[in-house]
Scaffold this motif. Structure first.
Motif, PDB file in Angstrom:
ATOM      1  N   SER A  21       0.908  -1.092  -0.079  1.00 36.28           N
ATOM      2  CA  SER A  21      -0.404   0.270   0.019  1.00 36.28           C
ATOM      3  C   SER A  21       1.001   1.226   0.034  1.00 36.28           C
ATOM      4  CB  SER A  21      -1.297   0.213   1.312  1.00 36.28           C
ATOM      5  OG  SER A  21      -1.673  -0.865   1.522  1.00 36.28           O
ATOM      6  N   CYS A  24       2.312   1.571  -3.670  1.00 40.94           N
ATOM      7  CA  CYS A  24       0.590   1.583  -4.255  1.00 40.94           C
ATOM      8  C   CYS A  24       1.137   3.358  -4.034  1.00 40.94           C
ATOM      9  CB  CYS A  24      -0.305   1.219  -4.245  1.00 40.94           C
ATOM     10  SG  CYS A  24      -0.415   0.236  -4.529  1.00 40.94           S
ATOM     11  N   GLU A  25       1.256   4.133  -3.112  1.00 39.05           N
ATOM     12  CA  GLU A  25       0.790   5.329  -2.394  1.00 39.05           C
ATOM     13  C   GLU A  25       2.406   6.499  -3.700  1.00 39.05           C
ATOM     14  OE1 GLU A  25       1.794   8.761   1.215  1.00 39.05           O
ATOM     15  OE2 GLU A  25       0.038   6.511   1.303  1.00 39.05           O
ATOM     16  N   TYR A  27       4.131   5.573  -5.868  1.00 35.16           N
ATOM     17  CA  TYR A  27       3.916   5.212  -7.271  1.00 35.16           C
ATOM     18  C   TYR A  27       2.366   4.929  -7.417  1.00 35.16           C
ATOM     19  CZ  TYR A  27       8.596   4.235  -7.166  1.00 35.16           C
ATOM     20  OH  TYR A  27      10.316   4.333  -7.227  1.00 35.16           O
ATOM     21  N   ALA A  28       1.418   6.247  -7.154  1.00 37.78           N
ATOM     22  CA  ALA A  28       0.239   6.576  -7.599  1.00 37.78           C
ATOM     23  C   ALA A  28      -0.483   6.857  -8.921  1.00 37.78           C
ATOM     24  CB  ALA A  28      -0.493   7.562  -6.565  1.00 37.78           C
ATOM     25  N   ALA A  29       0.683   7.385  -9.765  1.00 32.36           N
ATOM     26  CA  ALA A  29       0.628   7.848 -11.182  1.00 32.36           C
ATOM     27  C   ALA A  29       1.101   6.270 -11.801  1.00 32.36           C
ATOM     28  CB  ALA A  29       1.677   9.102 -11.418  1.00 32.36           C
ATOM     29  N   GLN A  30       1.145   5.800 -11.072  1.00 33.90           N
ATOM     30  CA  GLN A  30       1.428   4.545 -12.244  1.00 33.90           C
ATOM     31  C   GLN A  30      -0.240   3.084 -11.860  1.00 33.90           C
ATOM     32  OE1 GLN A  30       3.976   4.145 -13.917  1.00 33.90           O
ATOM     33  NE2 GLN A  30       4.424   6.307 -13.115  1.00 33.90           N
ATOM     34  N   GLN A  31      -1.415   3.691 -11.667  1.00 30.20           N
ATOM     35  CA  GLN A  31      -2.275   2.671 -11.128  1.00 30.20           C
ATOM     36  C   GLN A  31      -1.967   1.392 -10.536  1.00 30.20           C
ATOM     37  OE1 GLN A  31      -4.709   4.531 -14.085  1.00 30.20           O
ATOM     38  NE2 GLN A  31      -4.624   5.958 -12.956  1.00 30.20           N
ATOM     39  N   LEU A  32      -0.941   0.977  -9.920  1.00 32.72           N
ATOM     40  CA  LEU A  32      -1.691   0.312  -9.489  1.00 32.72           C
ATOM     41  C   LEU A  32      -1.952  -0.984  -8.863  1.00 32.72           C
ATOM     42  CD1 LEU A  32       2.881  -0.146  -7.380  1.00 32.72           C
ATOM     43  CD2 LEU A  32       1.660  -1.044  -9.797  1.00 32.72           C
ATOM     44  N   GLU A  33      -1.824  -1.730  -8.681  1.00 30.46           N
ATOM     45  CA  GLU A  33      -3.328  -2.061  -7.902  1.00 30.46           C
ATOM     46  C   GLU A  33      -3.376  -2.469  -6.642  1.00 30.46           C
ATOM     47  OE1 GLU A  33      -4.507  -7.331  -6.757  1.00 30.46           O
ATOM     48  OE2 GLU A  33      -3.432  -7.136  -7.891  1.00 30.46           O
ATOM     49  N   ILE A  34      -4.328  -2.113  -5.443  1.00 27.15           N
ATOM     50  CA  ILE A  34      -3.947  -1.303  -3.943  1.00 27.15           C
ATOM     51  C   ILE A  34      -4.212  -3.495  -3.757  1.00 27.15           C
ATOM     52  CG2 ILE A  34      -5.226  -1.194  -2.045  1.00 27.15           C
ATOM     53  CD1 ILE A  34      -6.409   1.777  -3.578  1.00 27.15           C
ATOM     54  N   TRP A  44       1.645  -9.096  -7.710  1.00 22.03           N
ATOM     55  CA  TRP A  44       1.461  -7.865  -7.407  1.00 22.03           C
ATOM     56  C   TRP A  44       2.911  -6.972  -8.033  1.00 22.03           C
ATOM     57  CZ3 TRP A  44       4.126  -4.526  -4.616  1.00 22.03           C
ATOM     58  CH2 TRP A  44       3.756  -3.003  -4.081  1.00 22.03           C
TER      59      TRP A  44
END
Length: 87
Positions: A21, A24-25, A27-34, A44
């Motif tokens: 998580s 994910c935060e 690299y938020a622009a990459q829209q990784l799976e939460i 993942w």
């Protein structure tokens, strides 16, 4: 224009879900799976490795590891600058 180096949070004292998580935060622009408790860490991790800042580094592949923590620690070693003194 300066390049943004890859960064990886220290995974110690985290569950996979909490560490992923944070990633994910970061690299938020990459829209990784939460991640959830049902998330396959290897799938993942393959998504994280596909981000350009990681694909340009010598990052470890998930299929080389049996558990997420060993892989995440190897990511830290491969990506984050060393803080150890060489003297």
């Amino acid at each position: 224009m300066a390049l943004n180096p890859a960064q990886v949070y220290d995974p110690r004292y985290h569950t996979f879900e909490s560490w992923a998580s944070l990633m994910c935060e970061l690299y938020a622009a990459q829209q990784l799976e939460i991640p959830t408790v049902f998330t396959d860490w290897k799938s993942w991790g393959n998504g994280l490795n596909a981000i350009d800042v990681f694909s340009n580094e010598a990052t470890p592949r998930t299929d080389q590891y049996d558990d997420w923590l060993s892989w995440a620690e190897a990511m830290v070693a491969a990506v984050n600058p060393s803080t150890q003194s060489t003297s």
